[in-house]
Design a protein around this motif. Structure first.
Motif, PDB file in Angstrom:
ATOM      1  N   ILE A   1     -17.470  -3.607  -5.000  1.00 66.39           N
ATOM      2  CA  ILE A   1     -16.170  -4.055  -4.481  1.00 66.39           C
ATOM      3  C   ILE A   1     -15.732  -3.107  -3.372  1.00 66.39           C
ATOM      4  O   ILE A   1     -15.769  -1.890  -3.532  1.00 66.39           O
ATOM      5  N   ALA A   2     -15.323  -3.682  -2.253  1.00 63.72           N
ATOM      6  CA  ALA A   2     -14.770  -2.888  -1.151  1.00 63.72           C
ATOM      7  C   ALA A   2     -13.250  -3.025  -1.154  1.00 63.72           C
ATOM      8  O   ALA A   2     -12.707  -4.063  -1.553  1.00 63.72           O
ATOM      9  N   ILE A   3     -12.583  -1.984  -0.755  1.00 61.16           N
ATOM     10  CA  ILE A   3     -11.121  -1.987  -0.716  1.00 61.16           C
ATOM     11  C   ILE A   3     -10.644  -1.674   0.698  1.00 61.16           C
ATOM     12  O   ILE A   3     -11.038  -0.658   1.283  1.00 61.16           O
ATOM     13  N   ILE A   4      -9.806  -2.540   1.231  1.00 61.08           N
ATOM     14  CA  ILE A   4      -9.128  -2.290   2.502  1.00 61.08           C
ATOM     15  C   ILE A   4      -7.712  -1.858   2.147  1.00 61.08           C
ATOM     16  O   ILE A   4      -6.878  -2.667   1.733  1.00 61.08           O
ATOM     17  N   GLY A   5      -7.437  -0.576   2.269  1.00 61.56           N
ATOM     18  CA  GLY A   5      -6.125  -0.032   1.932  1.00 61.56           C
ATOM     19  C   GLY A   5      -5.319   0.229   3.191  1.00 61.56           C
ATOM     20  O   GLY A   5      -5.773   0.955   4.079  1.00 61.56           O
ATOM     21  N   ILE A   6      -4.127  -0.350   3.274  1.00 64.07           N
ATOM     22  CA  ILE A   6      -3.307  -0.250   4.488  1.00 64.07           C
ATOM     23  C   ILE A   6      -2.095   0.628   4.220  1.00 64.07           C
ATOM     24  O   ILE A   6      -1.331   0.394   3.277  1.00 64.07           O
ATOM     25  N   ARG A   7      -1.927   1.615   5.045  1.00 64.86           N
ATOM     26  CA  ARG A   7      -0.853   2.594   4.895  1.00 64.86           C
ATOM     27  C   ARG A   7       0.528   1.975   5.122  1.00 64.86           C
ATOM     28  O   ARG A   7       0.704   1.071   5.943  1.00 64.86           O
ATOM     29  N   GLY A   8       1.514   2.493   4.428  1.00 63.64           N
ATOM     30  CA  GLY A   8       2.891   2.071   4.634  1.00 63.64           C
ATOM     31  C   GLY A   8       3.521   2.809   5.805  1.00 63.64           C
ATOM     32  O   GLY A   8       2.852   3.520   6.557  1.00 63.64           O
ATOM     33  N   SER A   9       4.826   2.658   5.953  1.00 67.09           N
ATOM     34  CA  SER A   9       5.540   3.269   7.081  1.00 67.09           C
ATOM     35  C   SER A   9       5.442   4.791   7.033  1.00 67.09           C
ATOM     36  O   SER A   9       5.445   5.401   5.963  1.00 67.09           O
ATOM     37  N   ILE A  10       5.360   5.381   8.211  1.00 67.06           N
ATOM     38  CA  ILE A  10       5.406   6.840   8.346  1.00 67.06           C
ATOM     39  C   ILE A  10       6.524   7.189   9.316  1.00 67.06           C
ATOM     40  O   ILE A  10       7.086   6.311   9.980  1.00 67.06           O
ATOM     41  N   MET A  11       6.843   8.460   9.400  1.00 70.19           N
ATOM     42  CA  MET A  11       7.952   8.883  10.254  1.00 70.19           C
ATOM     43  C   MET A  11       7.490   8.995  11.710  1.00 70.19           C
ATOM     44  O   MET A  11       7.345  10.087  12.262  1.00 70.19           O
ATOM     45  N   SER A  12       7.242   7.859  12.305  1.00 72.11           N
ATOM     46  CA  SER A  12       6.897   7.811  13.728  1.00 72.11           C
ATOM     47  C   SER A  12       7.576   6.604  14.351  1.00 72.11           C
ATOM     48  O   SER A  12       7.837   5.601  13.669  1.00 72.11           O
ATOM     49  N   THR A  13       7.863   6.696  15.629  1.00 69.66           N
ATOM     50  CA  THR A  13       8.535   5.597  16.322  1.00 69.66           C
ATOM     51  C   THR A  13       7.696   4.328  16.272  1.00 69.66           C
ATOM     52  O   THR A  13       8.207   3.233  16.017  1.00 69.66           O
ATOM     53  N   ASP A  14       6.389   4.453  16.501  1.00 65.37           N
ATOM     54  CA  ASP A  14       5.514   3.280  16.507  1.00 65.37           C
ATOM     55  C   ASP A  14       5.576   2.534  15.185  1.00 65.37           C
ATOM     56  O   ASP A  14       5.650   1.302  15.147  1.00 65.37           O
TER      57      ASP A  14
END
Length: 285
Positions: A1-14
């Motif tokens: 099984i492969a996992i694509i993990g996507i990060r949540g918001s960080i303290m950056s303008t973008d």
């Protein structure tokens, strides 16, 4: 099984511009991000489906990086893939998964890859017609959203429903015709009430598009000068997608995560730690 993990918001303008670019755009279209970067996307089949513009913009970069990885995984026999993310990462997971599922349905990805989506604390990704389409193609319920009932993020973006969000067949036209048949004074009276009910949501949608669309979009253009603002959908109706797994606070949780003792911590119930506590202390059948 492969996992694509996507990060949540960080303290950056973008990162936060992606959240705030919350105007809705058609779920099928094209984004011109740079002269050499055009994202052709299909996230739903219904022409009425609309999605969060900032998450489509972000997904363009994710798809560009992830598709070659999926190809490599498939070549070594890995066909089960989990897409997952917390908070903003969850919102992006929906858009990414919809894109991958439609690429698969359109014959651009192998048919025997199985995608499963787990999100936690996710904002809402699009309107009701997108939700209908997403839940239909997400492998009959293979998309789950874990929600802390005390968390405010799953209730965002703010939603406004207008009569234009209704299906073509609805009672509004009947009401309008009924008003026209009234006597003059009754017609004026009922028309006034009708306008007071119907028009305010449209005004809110206009304000949302001015600020969350044009204003934030032009901020994005500071970093991506060739970015072309897409046509906005005339809607700000946002709903949840996928099957919900609800996490209910218990006495121990309310003691540990006491809002009265942390009045300025507006992320108190949104953290990974809060969700992990609830996962350990809720009983699931």
């Amino acid at each position: 099984i492969a996992i694509i993990g996507i990060r949540g918001s960080i303290m950056s303008t973008d990162s936060w511009l992606a959240n705030l670019f919350a105007v809705q755009i058609p779920a099928k279209g094209q984004l011109t991000i740079a002269e050499d970067f055009v994202f052709n996307y299909k996230l739903a089949e219904s022409p009425k489906a609309a999605v969060h513009a900032g998450y489509v913009f972000s997904t363009a970069f994710l798809v560009r990086d992830i598709l070659p990885k999926i190809d490599s995984l498939y070549k070594i026999g890995i066909k089960d893939i989990i897409v997952t993310g917390h908070s903003q990462g969850g919102g992006l997971s929906y858009i990414l998964a919809a894109n991958l599922l439609w690429q698969q349905k359109d014959g651009l990805l192998p048919q025997d890859i199985r995608f499963k989506i787990y999100t936690t604390a996710s904002p809402k990704p699009g309107n009701l017609y997108f939700a209908y389409d997403y839940d239909r193609v997400a492998l009959d319920g293979w998309s789950y959203h874990v929600v802390n009932t005390e968390d405010w993020v799953p209730q965002t973006p703010f939603t406004v429903q207008t009569v234009d969000d209704l299906p073509t067949v609805n009672p509004v036209s009947f009401i309008q015709e009924s008003i026209k048949k009234q006597s003059l004074f009754k017609r004026i009276f009922f028309k006034s009430i009708y306008n007071k009910i119907i028009k305010p949501p449209f005004k809110v949608v206009d304000v949302y598009q001015q600020f969350l669309g044009d204003y934030i979009g032009n901020k994005i253009k500071l970093d991506y000068p060739s970015f072309q603002l897409p046509p906005f959908s005339p809607s700000s109706e946002y709903v949840r997608v996928g099957r919900q797994i609800l996490l209910y606070p218990d006495t121990g949780y309310n003691t540990k995560y006491n809002a009265a003792e942390n009045p300025k911590n507006f992320m108190l119930h949104h953290t990974n730690n809060a969700y992990y506590y609830l996962l350990l202390h809720n009983n699931f059948k």
